[in-house]
Scaffold this motif. Structure first.
Motif, PDB file in Angstrom:
ATOM      1  N   ARG A  36       0.836  -1.204   0.000  1.00  0.00           N
ATOM      2  CA  ARG A  36       0.000   0.000   0.000  1.00  0.00           C
ATOM      3  C   ARG A  36       0.863   1.243   0.000  1.00  0.00           C
ATOM      4  NH1 ARG A  36      -4.349  -2.337   3.596  1.00  0.00           N
ATOM      5  NH2 ARG A  36      -5.712  -3.165   1.978  1.00  0.00           N
TER       6      ARG A  36
ATOM      7  N   LEU B  16      -7.008  -2.437   9.577  1.00  0.00           N
ATOM      8  CA  LEU B  16      -7.710  -1.972   8.406  1.00  0.00           C
ATOM      9  C   LEU B  16      -8.308  -3.123   7.617  1.00  0.00           C
ATOM     10  CD1 LEU B  16      -8.408   0.066   6.330  1.00  0.00           C
ATOM     11  CD2 LEU B  16      -6.197  -0.362   5.313  1.00  0.00           C
TER      12      LEU B  16
ATOM     13  N   TRP C 253     -12.682  -4.947   6.740  1.00  0.00           N
ATOM     14  CA  TRP C 253     -13.424  -5.505   5.611  1.00  0.00           C
ATOM     15  C   TRP C 253     -13.690  -6.977   5.778  1.00  0.00           C
ATOM     16  CZ3 TRP C 253     -16.095  -2.840   2.337  1.00  0.00           C
ATOM     17  CH2 TRP C 253     -15.800  -1.483   2.258  1.00  0.00           C
TER      18      TRP C 253
ATOM     19  N   VAL D  21     -17.346   6.795  -2.230  1.00  0.00           N
ATOM     20  CA  VAL D  21     -16.932   7.769  -1.226  1.00  0.00           C
ATOM     21  C   VAL D  21     -17.936   7.792  -0.066  1.00  0.00           C
ATOM     22  CG1 VAL D  21     -16.576  10.230  -0.790  1.00  0.00           C
ATOM     23  CG2 VAL D  21     -15.625   9.185  -2.849  1.00  0.00           C
TER      24      VAL D  21
ATOM     25  N   ASP E  88     -19.852   5.311   0.957  1.00  0.00           N
ATOM     26  CA  ASP E  88     -19.664   4.101   1.768  1.00  0.00           C
ATOM     27  C   ASP E  88     -18.404   4.209   2.623  1.00  0.00           C
ATOM     28  OD1 ASP E  88     -21.852   3.253   0.406  1.00  0.00           O
ATOM     29  OD2 ASP E  88     -20.826   1.770  -0.827  1.00  0.00           O
TER      30      ASP E  88
ATOM     31  N   TRP F 222      -4.750   4.718   5.493  1.00  0.00           N
ATOM     32  CA  TRP F 222      -5.896   3.962   6.008  1.00  0.00           C
ATOM     33  C   TRP F 222      -7.161   4.347   5.256  1.00  0.00           C
ATOM     34  CZ3 TRP F 222     -10.346   5.314   8.969  1.00  0.00           C
ATOM     35  CH2 TRP F 222     -10.942   4.262   9.686  1.00  0.00           C
TER      36      TRP F 222
ATOM     37  N   TYR G 147      -7.494   5.807   2.322  1.00  0.00           N
ATOM     38  CA  TYR G 147      -7.505   5.437   0.910  1.00  0.00           C
ATOM     39  C   TYR G 147      -7.600   3.932   0.715  1.00  0.00           C
ATOM     40  CZ  TYR G 147      -7.065  10.138  -0.752  1.00  0.00           C
ATOM     41  OH  TYR G 147      -7.342  11.445  -1.030  1.00  0.00           O
ATOM     42  N   ALA G 148      -7.100   3.186   1.666  1.00  0.00           N
ATOM     43  CA  ALA G 148      -7.234   1.738   1.546  1.00  0.00           C
ATOM     44  C   ALA G 148      -8.700   1.334   1.676  1.00  0.00           C
ATOM     45  CB  ALA G 148      -6.380   1.030   2.588  1.00  0.00           C
ATOM     46  N   VAL G 149      -9.404   1.973   2.607  1.00  0.00           N
ATOM     47  CA  VAL G 149     -10.842   1.703   2.738  1.00  0.00           C
ATOM     48  C   VAL G 149     -11.549   2.065   1.429  1.00  0.00           C
ATOM     49  CG1 VAL G 149     -12.973   2.304   3.953  1.00  0.00           C
ATOM     50  CG2 VAL G 149     -10.844   2.069   5.238  1.00  0.00           C
TER      51      VAL G 149
ATOM     52  N   ARG H  26     -10.288   2.369  -1.670  1.00  0.00           N
ATOM     53  CA  ARG H  26      -9.941   1.496  -2.796  1.00  0.00           C
ATOM     54  C   ARG H  26     -10.632   0.136  -2.681  1.00  0.00           C
ATOM     55  NH1 ARG H  26      -6.169   1.824  -6.539  1.00  0.00           N
ATOM     56  NH2 ARG H  26      -5.755  -0.397  -6.352  1.00  0.00           N
ATOM     57  N   ASN H  27     -10.659  -0.400  -1.466  1.00  0.00           N
ATOM     58  CA  ASN H  27     -11.360  -1.659  -1.255  1.00  0.00           C
ATOM     59  C   ASN H  27     -12.811  -1.573  -1.702  1.00  0.00           C
ATOM     60  OD1 ASN H  27     -10.121  -3.993  -0.277  1.00  0.00           O
ATOM     61  ND2 ASN H  27      -9.715  -3.028   1.694  1.00  0.00           N
ATOM     62  N   ARG H  28     -13.438  -0.501  -1.267  1.00  0.00           N
ATOM     63  CA  ARG H  28     -14.862  -0.320  -1.581  1.00  0.00           C
ATOM     64  C   ARG H  28     -15.059  -0.158  -3.089  1.00  0.00           C
ATOM     65  NH1 ARG H  28     -18.497  -2.260  -1.421  1.00  0.00           N
ATOM     66  NH2 ARG H  28     -20.494  -1.313  -1.765  1.00  0.00           N
TER      67      ARG H  28
ATOM     68  N   LEU I 163     -13.089  -1.047  -5.547  1.00  0.00           N
ATOM     69  CA  LEU I 163     -12.784  -2.270  -6.296  1.00  0.00           C
ATOM     70  C   LEU I 163     -13.915  -3.279  -6.179  1.00  0.00           C
ATOM     71  CD1 LEU I 163      -8.969  -2.636  -5.521  1.00  0.00           C
ATOM     72  CD2 LEU I 163      -9.987  -2.342  -7.788  1.00  0.00           C
ATOM     73  N   ASN I 164     -14.527  -3.351  -4.999  1.00  0.00           N
ATOM     74  CA  ASN I 164     -15.672  -4.250  -4.853  1.00  0.00           C
ATOM     75  C   ASN I 164     -16.814  -3.830  -5.760  1.00  0.00           C
ATOM     76  OD1 ASN I 164     -14.532  -6.023  -3.105  1.00  0.00           O
ATOM     77  ND2 ASN I 164     -15.421  -5.135  -1.264  1.00  0.00           N
TER      78      ASN I 164
ATOM     79  N   ARG J  68     -15.713  -4.666  -9.441  1.00  0.00           N
ATOM     80  CA  ARG J  68     -15.775  -6.083  -9.807  1.00  0.00           C
ATOM     81  C   ARG J  68     -17.219  -6.534  -9.928  1.00  0.00           C
ATOM     82  NH1 ARG J  68     -11.398  -5.189 -11.564  1.00  0.00           N
ATOM     83  NH2 ARG J  68      -9.472  -5.529 -10.418  1.00  0.00           N
TER      84      ARG J  68
END
Lengths: 242, 188
Positions: free
Chosen positions: A44, A93, A97, B59, B61, B83, B85-87, B89-91, B93-94, B97
């Motif tokens: 990351r 983090l 999820w 954004v 979510d 932290w 941006y990771a949240v 990006r995860n959202r 990308l989900n 997909r």
């Protein structure tokens, strides 16, 4: 697993490239393996410079208003005591999820709906077998019938899976419909097992001919956002039952 | 002056502190994070999702997650912006997909999505000269660099990369794997 594979898995997770089985492996590692979480964190950081290069787009008050109303409607923040009492690991983090308890919290409404659905089943079973008003045959992505959905005059709905409908481990499938063809999908119910399920559509207008129904794969407690988040695995439109 | 603007964190706004306030239920702190970060977050989400409504969804979510999980963020163990941006990006990308599979079902014509995508080389120009990401990416062959860049920035899958770059799936996968090894060695 070799060290290189481990690191590659971490990197491809950050890139969003993992699919199928590997995605599941990475999800499990995130939940269980501190070394893997550290590798993910390193990747990351390596790629984070890219996030700084995005254009800034105007974020208006309308979006904020939506966030604020969701936050107001959301359950109270996760139990703070437990979060504070154990040392946070670098993988906090990821666990947001991956952790089931989190999805449970977010999906409380969904879970409650599922519970009501379950309780309702016995009641509906008594007066089942009435003539459906609308029937939709939902096709999977191979264009094969995957489920038949019938709606009844009193707002009940019955979903009968056909063939081998499988639900991924630790997931559910959620039924959605589009009362307004131009509007967002509305959740009808959450299923955790591929068997005949009865739901109610009391809050929704009587389905019209050609109304679209879809089924998506979601976290165990249903979509956390109120909109489909996982892949749509089946879809079909309603027709009047003759 | 070697340091480019991109390297310097935006001044003044104290994100870790704001997260701490969110954990205490301070709605104004969440608003402050929104004012400070949402424009860039929308930009990141748009590059992945291409549609404004979807980007706003991601954004939205993310902020709901931030509100609910602010208490679990530990400033001692990680960088707050990373932290966040990771949240995000995860959202995103989900959503991506899920959406792309919907598109598949609908026989969606993927060409329509290509036009507003920035290509990998101009994306490279946006990276700071001072950062190691740019220096290390420059060591890769252009086509491999492109594969990594399009995957991260625009969220292309292995299959989409193969289609875009006109090479077999297996080739794309091995390009990515070798590029990752090279990046790791260069950026350690």
């Amino acid at each position: 697993m070799r060290r290189d594979d481990f690191d590659r898995l971490a990197a491809e997770h950050v890139l969003g490239l993992l699919e199928g089985e590997e995605r599941g492996v990475a999800d499990n590692l995130l939940a269980s393996d501190g070394d893997f979480r550290n590798l993910v964190e390193l990747w990351r950081q390596r790629f984070s410079a890219w996030d700084e290069t995005a254009d800034e787009l105007p974020a208006g008050d309308a979006l904020w208003a939506r966030i604020e109303s969701s936050v107001s409607a959301a359950p109270v923040a996760a139990p703070r005591a437990s979060a504070a009492s154990r040392p946070a690991s670098p993988g906090v983090l990821e666990r947001i999820w991956e952790s089931l308890s989190f999805w449970r919290t977010v999906g409380l409404a969904g879970a409650a709906a599922a519970l009501l659905m379950g309780l309702g089943m016995g009641f509906f079973a008594i007066k089942a077998s009435r003539q459906p008003v609308m029937i939709a045959v939902l096709l999977n992505d191979a264009n094969q019938p995957g489920a038949v959905l019938s709606t009844f005059e009193d707002g009940r709905m019955e979903l009968v899976p056909l063939g081998d409908m499988t639900i991924p481990h630790n997931h559910s499938v959620q039924v959605w419909t589009f009362p307004d063809p131009a509007g967002p999908p509305v959740s009808v119910g959450v299923l955790r097992a591929a068997r005949t399920a009865r739901m109610t559509m009391d809050d929704l207008p009587q389905p019209h001919s050609n109304q679209l129904f879809t089924i998506s794969v979601e976290p165990l407690a249903g979509s956390p956002t109120g909109l489909p988040t996982g892949p749509v695995v089946m879809k079909g439109t309603a027709s009047a039952a003759l | 002056m070697k340091a480019a603007l991109g390297d310097v964190a935006p001044p003044a706004f104290d994100l870790p502190h704001a997260l701490g306030q969110c954990a205490k239920g301070d709605r104004l702190a969440l608003r402050a994070i929104y004012d400070s970060e949402a424009p860039r977050m929308l930009g990141v989400a748009m590059r992945l999702l291409r549609r404004r409504a979807l980007a706003e969804e991601a954004v939205h979510d993310t902020f709901v997650q931030v509100w609910q999980k602010a208490a679990s963020f530990d400033p001692a163990r990680g960088e707050a912006r990373a932290w966040l941006y990771a949240v995000l990006r995860n959202r995103a990308l989900n959503i991506l997909r899920g959406e792309s599979r919907t598109d598949l079902v609908e026989d969606f014509e993927p060409m329509g999505l290509v036009s507003d995508e920035e290509d990998a080389e101009s994306l490279m120009l946006r990276l700071s000269d001072a950062g190691s990401l740019k220096r290390c990416l420059e060591r890769l062959e252009p086509s491999r660099r492109q594969a990594i860049t399009l995957a991260y920035i625009h969220g292309l899958s292995h299959g989409e990369l193969a289609g875009r770059l006109g090479v077999p799936l297996g080739t794309v996968k091995s390009w990515i794997r070798r590029s990752l090894v090279s990046l790791r060695e260069c950026m350690t």
